[in-house]
Design a protein around this motif. Structure first.
Motif, PDB file in Angstrom:
ATOM      1  N   ALA A 144      99.839  25.041  35.495  1.00  0.00           N
ATOM      2  CA  ALA A 144     100.206  25.738  36.490  1.00  0.00           C
ATOM      3  C   ALA A 144     100.604  25.882  38.009  1.00  0.00           C
ATOM      4  O   ALA A 144     100.765  26.474  38.820  1.00  0.00           O
ATOM      5  CB  ALA A 144      98.690  27.122  37.098  1.00  0.00           C
ATOM      6  N   ALA A 199      90.817  23.974  47.818  1.00  0.00           N
ATOM      7  CA  ALA A 199      90.175  22.803  47.449  1.00  0.00           C
ATOM      8  C   ALA A 199      90.250  22.989  45.481  1.00  0.00           C
ATOM      9  O   ALA A 199      89.098  22.314  45.059  1.00  0.00           O
ATOM     10  CB  ALA A 199      89.624  22.854  48.369  1.00  0.00           C
ATOM     11  N   LEU A 255      82.474  29.998  40.807  1.00  0.00           N
ATOM     12  CA  LEU A 255      82.887  30.849  41.741  1.00  0.00           C
ATOM     13  C   LEU A 255      81.815  31.344  43.436  1.00  0.00           C
ATOM     14  O   LEU A 255      82.775  31.531  43.704  1.00  0.00           O
ATOM     15  CB  LEU A 255      82.569  31.642  40.930  1.00  0.00           C
ATOM     16  N   GLY A 287      81.861  28.375  44.957  1.00  0.00           N
ATOM     17  CA  GLY A 287      82.480  27.505  46.105  1.00  0.00           C
ATOM     18  C   GLY A 287      81.753  26.270  46.158  1.00  0.00           C
ATOM     19  O   GLY A 287      81.944  25.683  47.004  1.00  0.00           O
TER      20      GLY A 287
HETATM   21  N1  LIG Z   1      99.222  32.258  37.600  1.00  0.00           N
HETATM   22  C1  LIG Z   1      98.573  32.408  36.568  1.00  0.00           C
HETATM   23  O1  LIG Z   1      99.548  31.299  35.619  1.00  0.00           O
HETATM   24  C2  LIG Z   1      97.866  31.283  36.386  1.00  0.00           C
HETATM   25  C3  LIG Z   1      96.998  30.343  36.126  1.00  0.00           C
HETATM   26  C4  LIG Z   1      96.367  29.073  36.534  1.00  0.00           C
HETATM   27  C5  LIG Z   1      95.525  29.724  37.471  1.00  0.00           C
HETATM   28  N2  LIG Z   1      95.638  30.732  38.071  1.00  0.00           N
HETATM   29  C6  LIG Z   1      95.056  32.014  39.728  1.00  0.00           C
HETATM   30  O2  LIG Z   1      94.791  30.883  40.651  1.00  0.00           O
HETATM   31  C7  LIG Z   1      93.524  31.213  40.891  1.00  0.00           C
HETATM   32  C8  LIG Z   1      93.178  29.798  41.329  1.00  0.00           C
HETATM   33  O3  LIG Z   1      92.799  29.053  40.176  1.00  0.00           O
HETATM   34  P1  LIG Z   1      92.145  28.040  39.975  1.00  0.00           P
HETATM   35  O4  LIG Z   1      91.220  27.399  38.488  1.00  0.00           O
HETATM   36  O5  LIG Z   1      92.256  27.226  41.184  1.00  0.00           O
HETATM   37  O6  LIG Z   1      90.400  28.479  41.136  1.00  0.00           O
HETATM   38  P2  LIG Z   1      89.167  27.879  41.066  1.00  0.00           P
HETATM   39  O7  LIG Z   1      89.266  26.342  41.356  1.00  0.00           O
HETATM   40  O8  LIG Z   1      88.346  28.053  39.747  1.00  0.00           O
HETATM   41  O9  LIG Z   1      88.374  28.835  42.437  1.00  0.00           O
HETATM   42  C9  LIG Z   1      87.297  28.539  42.953  1.00  0.00           C
HETATM   43  C10 LIG Z   1      87.103  28.253  43.952  1.00  0.00           C
HETATM   44  O10 LIG Z   1      87.634  29.827  44.701  1.00  0.00           O
HETATM   45  C11 LIG Z   1      86.845  29.480  45.890  1.00  0.00           C
HETATM   46  N3  LIG Z   1      86.810  31.114  46.956  1.00  0.00           N
HETATM   47  C12 LIG Z   1      85.555  31.706  46.138  1.00  0.00           C
HETATM   48  N4  LIG Z   1      84.430  32.813  46.859  1.00  0.00           N
HETATM   49  C13 LIG Z   1      86.256  32.490  47.422  1.00  0.00           C
HETATM   50  C14 LIG Z   1      86.901  34.295  48.474  1.00  0.00           C
HETATM   51  N5  LIG Z   1      85.709  34.870  48.549  1.00  0.00           N
HETATM   52  N6  LIG Z   1      88.188  33.076  48.739  1.00  0.00           N
HETATM   53  C15 LIG Z   1      89.139  33.098  48.763  1.00  0.00           C
HETATM   54  N7  LIG Z   1      88.063  31.745  47.858  1.00  0.00           N
HETATM   55  C16 LIG Z   1      86.978  32.666  47.176  1.00  0.00           C
HETATM   56  C17 LIG Z   1      86.176  28.787  46.202  1.00  0.00           C
HETATM   57  O11 LIG Z   1      86.914  27.448  47.130  1.00  0.00           O
HETATM   58  P3  LIG Z   1      87.232  27.613  48.105  1.00  0.00           P
HETATM   59  O12 LIG Z   1      85.079  27.459  49.141  1.00  0.00           O
HETATM   60  O13 LIG Z   1      87.688  26.398  49.182  1.00  0.00           O
HETATM   61  O14 LIG Z   1      86.931  29.198  49.148  1.00  0.00           O
HETATM   62  C18 LIG Z   1      86.388  28.277  44.613  1.00  0.00           C
HETATM   63  O15 LIG Z   1      85.879  26.863  44.803  1.00  0.00           O
HETATM   64  C19 LIG Z   1      92.704  32.094  39.948  1.00  0.00           C
HETATM   65  O16 LIG Z   1      92.869  33.814  40.840  1.00  0.00           O
HETATM   66  C20 LIG Z   1      93.422  32.070  38.867  1.00  0.00           C
HETATM   67  O17 LIG Z   1      92.679  32.934  38.293  1.00  0.00           O
HETATM   68  C21 LIG Z   1      96.436  31.524  37.469  1.00  0.00           C
END
Ligand SMILES: NC(=O)c1ccc[n+]([C@@H]2O[C@H](COP(=O)([O-])OP(=O)(O)OC[C@H]3O[C@@H](n4cnc5c(N)ncnc54)[C@H](OP(=O)(O)O)[C@@H]3O)[C@@H](O)[C@H]2O)c1
Length: 339
Positions: A137, A160, A327, A329
């Protein structure tokens, strides 16, 4: 592990109820149940490692139109996992002992359709965690969403997280001149700069993101991998240079709160005048962008030019905690649980 060593029971994590708002331990049950028996065309896998991610929170809601089905109350959750084949269909390509990956985590033993498992080839991706990471992704977000070019100033929101920690590194290796991230704490910001080579980091909760971003990118931003939406996206659009590419990849700001919509107020007139391109990126629609991904990602890991940041917890009973802490963070990178 051979078929003769299969225990009578194993543990799995089930969704106890659909959460509204924040998750707590009452939304999960860890139950001991008989090890399932594979039917024709199915594989029995002993899972060793699984990952959790923010998207699981969305799948706890009823029918939200994601590419994957929502979880059912009273049934096991699922997530990417790596394990070892215990039994496989006669005459197929899989053999007992083969390392494989599939989507039936949250259980110690999984029965999976043979065509739904993929061999783990450590000569291609040398780290099992890489198979559970958001690498594909992140790659699509950088290549198709932000379309990062030589010398670009790139902004990665949610830098992060599992996706963000890899997107920033991929952007740099694809020629970005300056890489800026957003996160929630100074500890994470120090890691992004000190270990992953980010040039600057903006912090949510430390004053307006737009003001911080303007200081970090006084000349503006050329390319954005947005995993957060909300204030981070508004700030990125305010700083976007004419012709900038903005890949909308995730909506963490809404997702972690359990929302199924992520509205953001934007000035479309100003985007039109600057020719800003906003692209909604669903990985499932961009599989063709992944032709070079496994070999290139694997080579970068072996050369030491990319790391796969991750946090590791141990034991299936820790899987609910892993997701709740993610979730909230607490963690950096991909969050994995040893089963
Ligand atoms: N389009 C696609 O095909 C695709 C594929 C995979 C994932 N995604 C999406 O991409 C995003 C990132 O995925 P991921 O797996 O990397 O996420 P993740 O690591 O599971 O996300 C957790 C992080 O979200 C942050 N967070 C928590 N509350 C927040 C808030 N209120 N505002 C902003 N950030 C917050 C925190 O980081 P901080 O402490 O650093 O803020 C936490 O460590 C997700 O929305 C996921 O669904 C999309």
């Amino acid at each position: 592990m051979s078929a003769s060593n299969i225990p009578a029971t194993h543990r799995e994590v089930r969704l106890a109820s659909r959460p509204e708002g924040a998750l707590d331990s009452g939304h999960f049950t860890v139950v001991e149940v008989p090890v399932p028996r594979p039917g024709p065309g199915q594989v029995l896998v002993r899972n060793s490692l699984m990952s959790v991610a923010a998207s699981l929170r969305t799948l706890m809601k009823e029918d939200v139109g994601m590419p994957l089905p929502s979880f059912e109350v009273g049934r096991p959750l699922s997530a990417p996992a790596v394990g070892e084949v215990v039994t496989a269909p006669e005459g197929g390509t899989l053999r007992p002992g083969d390392p494989v990956t599939h989507r039936a985590g949250f259980r110690e033993y999984a029965v999976v359709e043979a065509d739904a498992v993929r061999l783990v080839d450590l000569t291609v991706l040398p780290d099992p965690v890489a198979y559970l990471s958001q690498g594909s992704a992140a790659w699509i977000g950088v290549v198709r969403g932000a379309e990062v070019r030589e010398g670009d100033t790139v902004f990665v929101s949610g830098a992060a997280g599992g996706l963000g920690t890899l997107a920033g590194q991929f952007a740099r290796l694809r020629g970005a001149g300056r890489v800026i991230g957003s996160t929630s704490s100074q500890r994470k910001a120090d890691y992004l700069v000190g270990t992953l080579g980010y040039d600057a980091v903006v912090l949510r909760g430390a004053g307006p993101i737009e003001d911080q971003l303007r200081k970090a990118a006084p000349e503006g931003i050329d390319a954005v991998v947005d995993t957060v939406g909300g204030e981070q996206l508004r700030a990125a659009l305010a700083l976007a240079r004419p012709g900038a590419r903005v890949g909308l990849v995730g909506a963490l700001s809404a997702q972690v709160a359990g929302e199924s919509t992520a509205p953001v107020e934007i000035d479309t007139y100003s985007l039109i005048v600057r020719g800003i391109q906003l692209r909604g990126i669903s990985g499932a629609r961009h599989r063709d962008a992944l032709a070079e991904y496994p070999e290139t990602f694997g080579r970068w890991i072996r050369e030491g030019s990319v790391t796969v940041p991750h946090t590791r917890l141990s034991g299936i009973d820790q899987a609910p905690r892993a997701l709740m802490e993610l979730l909230e963070g607490h963690h950096i990178g991909t969050v994995v649980v040893e089963l």
